[in-house]
Scaffold this motif. Structure first.
Motif, short mmCIF file in Angstrom:
data_model
loop_
_atom_site.label_atom_id
_atom_site.label_comp_id
_atom_site.label_asym_id
_atom_site.label_seq_id
_atom_site.Cartn_x
_atom_site.Cartn_y
_atom_site.Cartn_z
N PHE A 184 118.83 32.19 42.76
CA PHE A 184 119.80 33.28 42.72
C PHE A 184 119.25 34.42 43.56
N CYS A 185 120.08 34.94 44.46
CA CYS A 185 119.61 35.95 45.42
C CYS A 185 119.59 37.34 44.77
N LEU A 186 118.62 37.53 43.91
CA LEU A 186 118.48 38.81 43.21
C LEU A 186 118.23 39.95 44.19
N SER A 187 117.59 39.63 45.30
CA SER A 187 117.29 40.67 46.30
C SER A 187 118.56 41.32 46.86
N ASN A 188 119.69 40.62 46.77
CA ASN A 188 120.96 41.20 47.25
C ASN A 188 121.41 42.38 46.41
N GLY A 228 109.25 47.75 42.68
CA GLY A 228 108.37 46.85 43.42
C GLY A 228 109.12 45.87 44.31
N GLY A 229 110.45 45.90 44.24
CA GLY A 229 111.27 45.01 45.07
C GLY A 229 111.71 43.78 44.30
N LEU A 230 113.02 43.54 44.27
CA LEU A 230 113.54 42.39 43.54
C LEU A 230 113.44 41.14 44.39
N ARG A 231 112.92 40.10 43.78
CA ARG A 231 112.76 38.82 44.47
C ARG A 231 113.73 37.79 43.91
#
Length: 514
Positions: A160-164, A194-197
């Motif tokens: 799942f593209c959580l970074s979107n 910290g940035g979503l991966r």
């Protein structure tokens, strides 16, 4: 309005424990309060029944995964019934109706470009059902939570593209009411900063899971599947399993109540998934603390695990509910101390509240024909007990929506303390001996009995069985479905017969450790 709230869907790797009971009791108190406030409540609980951990546990026991799930789930259903939990729905993720919902939800996310194929490489904990941030060269890495060695995985997964959703999640968690209590919000904000991966939502070579449509060999990662159980439960109203119906059955949830260890899944992953599927996010996520025992973490190796079935058998629902909701500020970690448990229950419920009702009812029966005396001056707006009662009502109604059970409990207890003080000050046993004071005594006793009635009503969400016994002792044999009118001072009918007093709360005498 529809007020929907949820416990976590408990993982059926093992039987219910005190932690899951604590969460469920808290949700039950909130659900009961919201019903009394006149809201249409949908209180959801249930179980999460998929994943490799269950698959392996069942194999170790020599049974099928379904047989294992059926046995453990039966214990949850039975325990919640024994505790008097007032849930409206109980969902199992092995129910046939859950699969089409998961498939429909996944297809929405996939159609919106938020699903990708990739490789997941790293150290994996079967117990946590998640990858750990251990370096590839780590020697003998283990999970500190489950005290077991991690397993190396290198496999194709769907992600799942959580970074979107970095910006949208940052905006969501910045809202002061979305994550409670406030200290948990800071933890999540630091994690998101910290940035979503992107995270894996499928597994290969795990047969005990729901198949991913269009991707042979893949089954859904247990967390993706389990979170969707909340939606399956809401749609279990006799209608179709249709995501477009959710708004009409109580979604978005007003409150998710979970342990702090799974806050990230509920406050970050879950909202992003919902956004991807074009669905609204929950109004609030409440992450509560953990329970220890006598200052030590509970664990099988230490032999200090508190069994909720044994607690119920030896102490009863009222004692345990009162202690957990009254002594621990919900949201913080709490320590179960047996001596304090006994002391609080005996002092608060048996002595302060129970004895107040018992001795006041006894005097009313003795001097006023086994009935409630005339109210007289007790209904005056400036009567001190009326003012204390109205203040307590306001405090409880202010505290309960925020799950501030400790504050609500204290407000009710203080009302009983004020009534005891008033009774001692007025000393009706002495006043009754003076000529022409019968009306004054009657008014004083009425005011204290009315306080007891208000106490009984306000206790209902917290300790419903005790609440019912208090009201019965006052000749009130039905708890109102809504309490707006009932909480008005002066509603106790004069001349209403009073039954013979019996202790509404037995003292706890725990001679041996629980």
């Amino acid at each position: 309005m529809t007020y929907s709230l949820t416990t976590p869907l408990y993982y059926v790797n093992d039987k219910p424990h005190l932690g899951s009971t604590y969460t469920t009791l808290a949700c039950d108190a909130l659900a009961r309060f919201q019903r009394l406030e006149g809201n249409d409540v949908v209180f959801i609980t249930g179980v999460d029944e998929h994943g490799q951990k269950i698959q392996r546990t069942a194999a170790d026991r020599g049974v099928t995964p379904q047989e294992h799930c059926d046995a453990i789930t039966k214990r949850y259903i039975s325990l919640w019934s024994d505790w008097g939990i007032s849930n409206d729905r109980f969902v199992r993720t092995t129910e046939e109706r859950h699969l089409p919902l998961v498939e429909a939800f996944f297809k929405r996310c996939e159609a919106n470009g938020d699903i990708r194929i990739g490789r997941q490489t790293g150290w994996y904990c079967v117990g946590c059902e998640e990858f750990k941030d251990e370096p590839p060269e780590a020697k003998d890495p283990y999970c500190p939570i489950h005290q077991k060695a991690l397993e190396w995985r290198d496999e194709e997964n769907l992600f799942f593209c959580l970074s979107n959703f970095q910006d949208k999640i940052e905006q969501l968690i910045s809202q002061p009411d979305f994550i409670a209590p406030a200290n948990r919000r800071k933890e999540i904000q630091n994690f998101v900063a910290g940035g979503l991966r992107d995270f894996s939502i499928s597994r290969v070579n795990v047969s005990w899971g729901l198949p991913v449509p269009g991707h042979p060999g893949h089954t859904f990662y247990v967390w993706f599947d389990a979170l969707l159980g909340y939606l399956t439960a809401l749609l279990d109203d006799g209608g179709t399993v249709d995501l477009d119906r959710l708004a009409s059955v109580g979604w978005p949830a007003q409150m998710h109540v979970i342990g702090k260890d799974i806050l990230r899944f509920h406050a970050v992953y879950w909202p992003a998934m919902l956004m991807s599927a074009g669905l609204p996010v929950p109004a609030r996520v409440f992450g509560h603390g953990f329970l220890t025992r006598e200052g030590q973490k509970m664990g099988k190796s230490l032999g200090n695990v508190l069994d909720p079935e044994l607690l119920l058998e030896r102490c009863g629902t009222d004692a345990v509910r009162w202690y957990l909701l009254r002594d621990i500020q919900f949201g913080d970690d709490g320590d179960f101390q047996q001596q304090r448990f006994s002391d609080l229950v005996n002092n608060d419920l048996a002595n302060t509240i129970g004895n107040l009702l018992n001795r006041t009812a006894s005097m009313a029966r003795k001097w006023f024909g086994d009935a409630v005396p005339q109210a007289g001056t007790a209904i005056a707006t400036d009567h001190p007990l009326r003012q204390h009662a109205e203040a307590a009502i306001g405090q409880v109604r202010d505290a309960m929506p925020d799950m501030a059970f400790q504050r609500a409990s204290e407000a009710v207890l203080q009302l009983a303390i004020q009534a005891n003080g008033y009774l001692n000050e007025r000393a009706p046993w002495s006043l009754m001996k003076q000529p022409g004071q019968e009306d004054a005594v009657g008014s004083d006793l009425y005011a204290v009995l009315e306080c007891c009635r208000i106490v009984g009503l306000l206790l209902n969400p917290l300790v419903p069985d005790l609440s019912e016994r208090i009201l019965n002792q006052l000749g009130q044999h039905t708890m109102p479905e809504q309490w707006h009118d009932a909480l008005i001072w002066g509603k106790l009918p004069s001349e209403q017969p009073l039954p013979k007093p019996n202790p509404v709360m037995q003292r706890l005498e725990l001679e041996s450790p629980l």
